[in-house]
Design an enzyme around this catalytic site. Structure first.
Site, PDB file in Angstrom:
ATOM      1  N   PHE A   1       0.858  -1.190   0.000  1.00 11.77           N
ATOM      2  CA  PHE A   1       0.000   0.000   0.000  1.00 11.77           C
ATOM      3  C   PHE A   1       0.886   1.230   0.000  1.00 11.77           C
ATOM      4  O   PHE A   1       1.660   1.450   0.928  1.00 11.77           O
ATOM      5  CB  PHE A   1      -0.933   0.042   1.216  1.00 11.77           C
ATOM      6  CG  PHE A   1      -1.885   1.209   1.137  1.00 11.77           C
ATOM      7  CD1 PHE A   1      -3.056   1.116   0.401  1.00 11.77           C
ATOM      8  CD2 PHE A   1      -1.579   2.426   1.734  1.00 11.77           C
ATOM      9  CE1 PHE A   1      -3.915   2.207   0.277  1.00 11.77           C
ATOM     10  CE2 PHE A   1      -2.430   3.522   1.615  1.00 11.77           C
ATOM     11  CZ  PHE A   1      -3.604   3.398   0.891  1.00 11.77           C
TER      12      PHE A   1
ATOM     13  N   ASP B   1       9.086   2.707   2.097  1.00 10.12           N
ATOM     14  CA  ASP B   1       7.921   3.544   2.404  1.00 10.12           C
ATOM     15  C   ASP B   1       7.625   3.393   3.889  1.00 10.12           C
ATOM     16  O   ASP B   1       7.119   2.360   4.332  1.00 10.12           O
ATOM     17  CB  ASP B   1       6.720   3.094   1.558  1.00 10.12           C
ATOM     18  CG  ASP B   1       5.472   3.942   1.823  1.00 10.12           C
ATOM     19  OD1 ASP B   1       5.445   4.661   2.853  1.00 10.12           O
ATOM     20  OD2 ASP B   1       4.526   3.882   1.015  1.00 10.12           O
TER      21      ASP B   1
ATOM     22  N   LYS C   1       2.198  11.023   7.133  1.00  9.91           N
ATOM     23  CA  LYS C   1       1.367  10.797   8.322  1.00  9.91           C
ATOM     24  C   LYS C   1       1.885  11.521   9.580  1.00  9.91           C
ATOM     25  O   LYS C   1       1.663  12.710   9.708  1.00  9.91           O
ATOM     26  CB  LYS C   1       1.147   9.308   8.517  1.00  9.91           C
ATOM     27  CG  LYS C   1       0.205   8.794   7.400  1.00  9.91           C
ATOM     28  CD  LYS C   1      -0.209   7.357   7.511  1.00  9.91           C
ATOM     29  CE  LYS C   1      -1.248   7.056   6.420  1.00  9.91           C
ATOM     30  NZ  LYS C   1      -1.106   5.767   5.796  1.00  9.91           N
TER      31      LYS C   1
HETATM   32  C1  LIG Z   1      -1.198   5.818   4.286  1.00  7.94           C
HETATM   33  C2  LIG Z   1      -0.049   5.350   3.499  1.00  7.94           C
HETATM   34  C3  LIG Z   1       0.315   5.985   2.297  1.00  7.94           C
HETATM   35  C4  LIG Z   1      -0.515   7.073   1.660  1.00  7.94           C
HETATM   36  O1  LIG Z   1      -0.602   8.208   2.439  1.00  7.94           O
HETATM   37  P1  LIG Z   1      -1.736   9.306   2.106  1.00  7.94           P
HETATM   38  O2  LIG Z   1      -1.354  10.469   2.972  1.00  7.94           O
HETATM   39  O3  LIG Z   1      -3.055   8.704   2.473  1.00  7.94           O
HETATM   40  O4  LIG Z   1      -1.627   9.598   0.650  1.00  7.94           O
HETATM   41  C5  LIG Z   1       1.453   5.550   1.637  1.00  7.94           C
HETATM   42  N1  LIG Z   1       2.180   4.540   2.138  1.00  7.94           N
HETATM   43  C6  LIG Z   1       1.864   3.905   3.279  1.00  7.94           C
HETATM   44  C7  LIG Z   1       2.737   2.797   3.771  1.00  7.94           C
HETATM   45  C8  LIG Z   1       0.733   4.272   3.993  1.00  7.94           C
HETATM   46  O5  LIG Z   1       0.385   3.617   5.097  1.00  7.94           O
END
Ligand SMILES: *Cc1c(COP(=O)(O)O)cnc(C)c1O
Length: 424
Positions: free
Chosen positions: A155, A240, A269
């Site tokens: 994700f 990520d 985040k």
């Molecule tokens: C939430 C998330 C994203 C995307 O972040 P948004 O601010 O919602 O675009 C990307 N990578 C990971 C691992 C995430 O948990």
């Protein structure tokens, strides 16, 4: 009781405003979420309050965006101080706190340079652009042929490029055609990843622990093995850590558990302190230097408010020792979740204050367990209908953590007893 007193009892007022809020959202909003039936109106630390004033323990932390707790006084103060000074200026000019923000984030991660964006998906897109351009300019990959290796169950956000290499049908259905250039391998299998490398591979893009997939922890040594593989083949390693970063797993960043420093790091985040969308692509200098003026940008990325909040978030992480707190309380979390020998529990997994409990869908529905927890004052949400997520703000006190876990055990008992009664 008169009608007047009836509607002014907190419960009735709560029920009425609950219906009003839910009705309006479904009538005037898009239906791209299926929220639990609770309308929140206030937050403080690890607690959220609904419109009737009922208090909940937050075990979601907005997917780690509220890792520092709701309305952390130092973060609110940093935002207010900046609001009294300068708001948005765009990147057409320099601002007095963007340089310090980039420096502090580079120092925290052990990398060299930052490119600030707003959402996690944008930072992931930035990493994809960096990897591809690096591939063409430094690895002599033929134009238009660059490949990035990703993992099944990944994700990285919701843009069309990113959902194009998702393995989740509901993220993709009806949104193609998708961008080529991504090769997917099973998560946690370093040998499979190495076997997928070709002369067109520019980078590996991986979450060190897969969050949305259900808190999937790879085997020990996986991250350091990826580092070695990427060095061997001279390709980029990009992690990520949008959800796993900033103390969530018991270290400032998850890659630190295995000293597997990446060439590029995607953050978001918690970097916004729960107040603003603040994300960044952080990288070694030789990666970041693929960007020249005109190659990338964002109107809001790195704006003075974002930089002020991001800088304070870094300070709070360090000065409140939140990674250590997450590591210590995380042990309590995993141990107490594992205490239950409940037959519906298939697996308990996680790291730091981040855990997933996988439930047997033939015995209980995870969404029903979340509803039962909600009624008992604990907020969380299932992933994929089978995993209950535990990711409280890192500032949580042990007694709140223990209480939330007890509520989970009680709710699981309640839901599986109800299921048994239906069957029996
Ligand atoms: C939430 C998330 C994203 C995307 O972040 P948004 O601010 O919602 O675009 C990307 N990578 C990971 C691992 C995430 O948990």
């Amino acid at each position: 009781m008169s009608f007047h007193t009836l509607i002014h009892t907190p419960a009735a007022a709560g029920a009425a405003s609950l219906e009003r809020a839910i009705g309006r959202e479904s009538r005037f909003g898009a239906k791209n979420y299926a929220p639990l039936p609770v309308v929140l109106a206030r937050g403080e630390g690890v607690h959220l309050f609904d419109t009737a004033g009922k208090r909940y323990i937050d075990m979601m932390s907005a997917y780690s965006a509220a890792s520092f707790g709701h309305l952390h006084p130092r973060l609110v103060d940093a935002l207010k101080r900046q609001l009294a000074r300068l708001d948005l200026i765009s990147r057409a000019y320099y601002s007095d706190n963007l340089g310090p923000f980039c420096q502090e984030l580079a120092e925290l991660t052990g990398l060299d340079a930052c490119l600030p964006m707003n959402t996690g998906a944008e930072a992931a897109e930035t990493a994809i652009k960096a990897a591809r351009r690096y591939g063409y300019e430094q690895l002599s990959i033929p134009e238009g042929k660059a490949e990035i290796i990703v993992a099944g169950g990944n994700f990285h956000g919701r843009t069309t490029t990113i959902v194009g290499f998702s393995s989740e049908p509901s993220y993709r259905r009806g949104f193609g055609p998708f961008a080529p250039g991504f090769v997917s391998v099973p998560f946690g299998d370093a040998a499979a990843l190495e076997a997928a490398i070709t002369s067109c591979t520019a980078a590996v893009l991986i979450e060190p622990i897969q969050g949305e997939a259900g808190i999937i922890v790879p085997p020990d040594g996986y991250l350091s093995e990826l580092r070695k593989i990427c060095d061997r083949h001279k390709i980029l390693l990009i992690f990520d850590e949008v959800q796993s970063g900033f103390g969530r797993t018991g270290r400032n960043f998850c890659f630190e558990h295995e000293s597997a420093t990446p060439d590029g790091l995607i953050l978001g985040k918690a970097l916004g302190g729960g107040l603003l969308p603040v994300s960044a692509f952080v990288a070694r200098r030789f990666v970041m230097d693929v960007f020249d003026p005109g190659s990338h940008g964002s109107t809001f990325g790195g704006n003075p408010l974002a930089a002020a909040v991001g800088r304070e978030a870094i300070r709070v992480l360090e000065e409140e020792d939140l990674a250590l707190r997450s590591q210590v309380l995380g042990k309590t979390l995993l141990r107490r979740l594992s205490d239950s020998a409940h037959p519906a529990v298939i697996e308990v997994r996680g790291k730091g204050l981040w855990a997933g409990v996988e439930l047997d869908p033939s015995r209980v529905n995870a969404a029903d367990v979340c509803l039962a927890m909600l009624r008992r004052g604990v907020l969380t949400k299932d992933t994929h209908n089978t995993v209950i997520r535990f990711a409280p703000p890192l500032v949580i006190e042990e007694r709140d953590l223990v209480q939330a876990i007890e509520v989970f055990h009680d709710s699981l008992d309640e839901v599986s007893a109800r299921g048994a009664a239906r069957v029996g």
